[in-house]
Write a protein that holds these residues in place. Structure first.
Motif, short mmCIF file in Angstrom:
data_model
loop_
_atom_site.label_atom_id
_atom_site.label_comp_id
_atom_site.label_asym_id
_atom_site.label_seq_id
_atom_site.Cartn_x
_atom_site.Cartn_y
_atom_site.Cartn_z
N TYR A 1 -3.54 -6.76 8.53
CA TYR A 1 -2.95 -6.42 7.30
C TYR A 1 -1.31 -7.19 7.32
O TYR A 1 -0.76 -7.09 8.49
CB TYR A 1 -2.50 -5.12 7.18
N ASN B 1 0.11 4.32 0.24
CA ASN B 1 -0.40 5.24 1.37
C ASN B 1 0.11 5.02 2.65
O ASN B 1 0.09 5.83 3.29
CB ASN B 1 -2.11 5.28 1.39
N THR B 2 0.80 3.93 2.92
CA THR B 2 1.27 3.46 4.16
C THR B 2 2.82 3.73 4.30
O THR B 2 3.27 3.63 5.09
CB THR B 2 0.90 2.14 4.58
N ASP C 1 0.94 -1.02 0.13
CA ASP C 1 0.03 -0.02 0.05
C ASP C 1 0.84 1.26 0.06
O ASP C 1 1.33 1.48 1.06
CB ASP C 1 -1.08 0.14 1.22
N LEU D 1 -1.89 -4.05 0.80
CA LEU D 1 -3.05 -3.23 0.42
C LEU D 1 -4.26 -3.85 0.95
O LEU D 1 -5.24 -3.32 1.17
CB LEU D 1 -3.05 -3.04 -0.95
#
Length: 397
Positions: free
Chosen positions: A379, A231-232, A229, A271
């Motif tokens: 996750y 965004n992380t 991901d 993700l």
């Protein structure tokens, strides 16, 4: 309540089995089509090599200074023909996919319909004269379908004595016999609850034992594919190869701010999250120093020292810190034996509450296991720290 719990557990198992069967059918169809595409790809690669070799010969002939040598080479090249490659038509079995999808949709609709019917039925309440101490014929509940199984007892009218009437209207629980009955009832309830807990614990232990004995091909039956991901990702974590590789960047990457982004530790999450079912993935470690592989809740902190994998109650990991390997959770470290394996397998069982870390070589060897009653979706999580450290999400072709 225990009987209801067992019934619903069986229903869930049946639904999970139906989901596994449907998923397997789709995966098999995907594998069939992918295999055909791989074969076509190999044929095209071979043809490309032939055309490339011919192109090089043409370019070499153009560099010849001798005209006769050029013409001789040109005549030879004219005799070389490049036949077009036959590419067969490859299509998914739409009927199969439609059938599986329709079956799942029908099952969902049937469950909704049945649950709606059950909710619409209003339970019949017993009617009485209003006095809680009197139970005349009007308060007798209507016979249900269970009454057919048992003969109805004949009731003889009895004239209640004043003592019994008062006892009926004002029940008391001070008598030793009634206290004994209450105590026995409570003990039975506690015993049933304890038995249910023991059964659930035994089931979890049995499932865990089963997975610990599985071979790598058996574990790969639960393999999932996911991307990292963006965004992380921390500003020092570089993502490459279609977001499947994480490494340490030479300089900050100036990612856009995002509430999910790690700002203290050089970490990144997968993700996709998993809240139920069984999932397996493998990670290849390049230069396995100062890196970590684990799982975490989406609510794990993103700032401060407590945002590091294993240093909080919301994450579990195995970590390589120079030459030392450790398992971490809730800031508690457990030192593990060293291994030469550079591939790590992670088996997450959300349904029965455990996550297993394997060292993957010719065979899989258990590194560590965490037994947890997970309360949130999980996750895949990764930590890379030293220069040259690289983690790759493996594919399973």
């Amino acid at each position: 309540m225990e009987q209801l719990r067992q019934e619903y557990m069986e229903i869930k198992v049946l639904i999970d089995a139906a989901e596994a069967t449907s998923t397997r059918k789709i995966k098999e169809e995907e594998k069939r089509v992918n295999t055909k595409f791989d074969n076509i790809y190999q044929i095209l690669l071979k043809k490309k090599s032939e055309i490339q070799a011919l192109k090089e010969e043409v370019e070499l002939a153009l560099t010849k200074g001798d005209e006769f040598e050029f013409l001789e080479k040109g005549i030879k090249l004219q005799g070389v023909s490049t036949k077009p490659v036959y590419v067969p038509k490859v299509e998914l079995n739409q009927e199969l996919i439609k059938s599986v999808s329709q079956g799942t949709s029908d099952l969902k609709d049937e469950l909704k319909r049945y649950i709606r019917q059950a909710q619409d039925k209003k339970p019949e309440e017993p009617t009485g004269s209003g006095n809680p101490g009197e139970h005349g014929p009007a308060s007798t509940p209507k016979p249900t379908h269970f009454a057919k199984k048992f003969p109805k007892e004949e009731k003889r009218p009895k004239k209640p004595s004043p003592a019994s009437a008062s006892a009926t209207k004002m029940p008391t629980f001070g008598a030793p016999e009634e206290l004994l009955e209450l105590k026995q009832s409570s003990l039975e309830s506690v015993g049933k609850a304890t038995t249910a807990q023991l059964n659930a614990a035994a089931l979890k232990a049995k499932v865990l034992e089963t997975f610990l004995a599985k071979s790598r091909p058996e574990l790969l039956e639960y393999a999932v594919k996911f991307s990292l991901d963006y965004n992380t990702a921390h500003n020092k974590v570089a993502l490459s190869e279609n977001y499947s590789v994480a490494s340490v960047a030479d300089s900050p990457l100036n990612y856009q701010p995002h509430p999910k982004r790690f700002v203290y530790c050089s970490q990144v999450l997968g993700l996709h999250c998993y809240k139920k079912g069984i999932h397996y993935w493998e990670v290849e470690l390049q230069k396995s120093h100062f890196c970590g592989v684990g799982v975490c809740y989406g609510s794990m902190p993103r700032q401060g020292p407590e945002s590091r994998l294993g240093r909080n109650s919301a994450s579990w990991c195995v970590e390589w810190f120079n030459t030392k390997i450790s398992a971490w959770h809730n800031n508690v470290e457990k030192t593990l034996p060293s291994t030469k394996a550079t591939r790590v397998g992670v088996l997450l069982n959300c349904d029965h509450g455990f996550v297993l870390f394997f060292a993957v070589a010719d065979r899989v060897h258990l590194m560590y296991k965490f037994k947890v009653d997970f309360t949130e979706a999980l996750y895949p999580a990764f930590w890379v720290f030293s220069a040259g450290a690289m983690l790759s999400i493996c594919s399973y072709k």
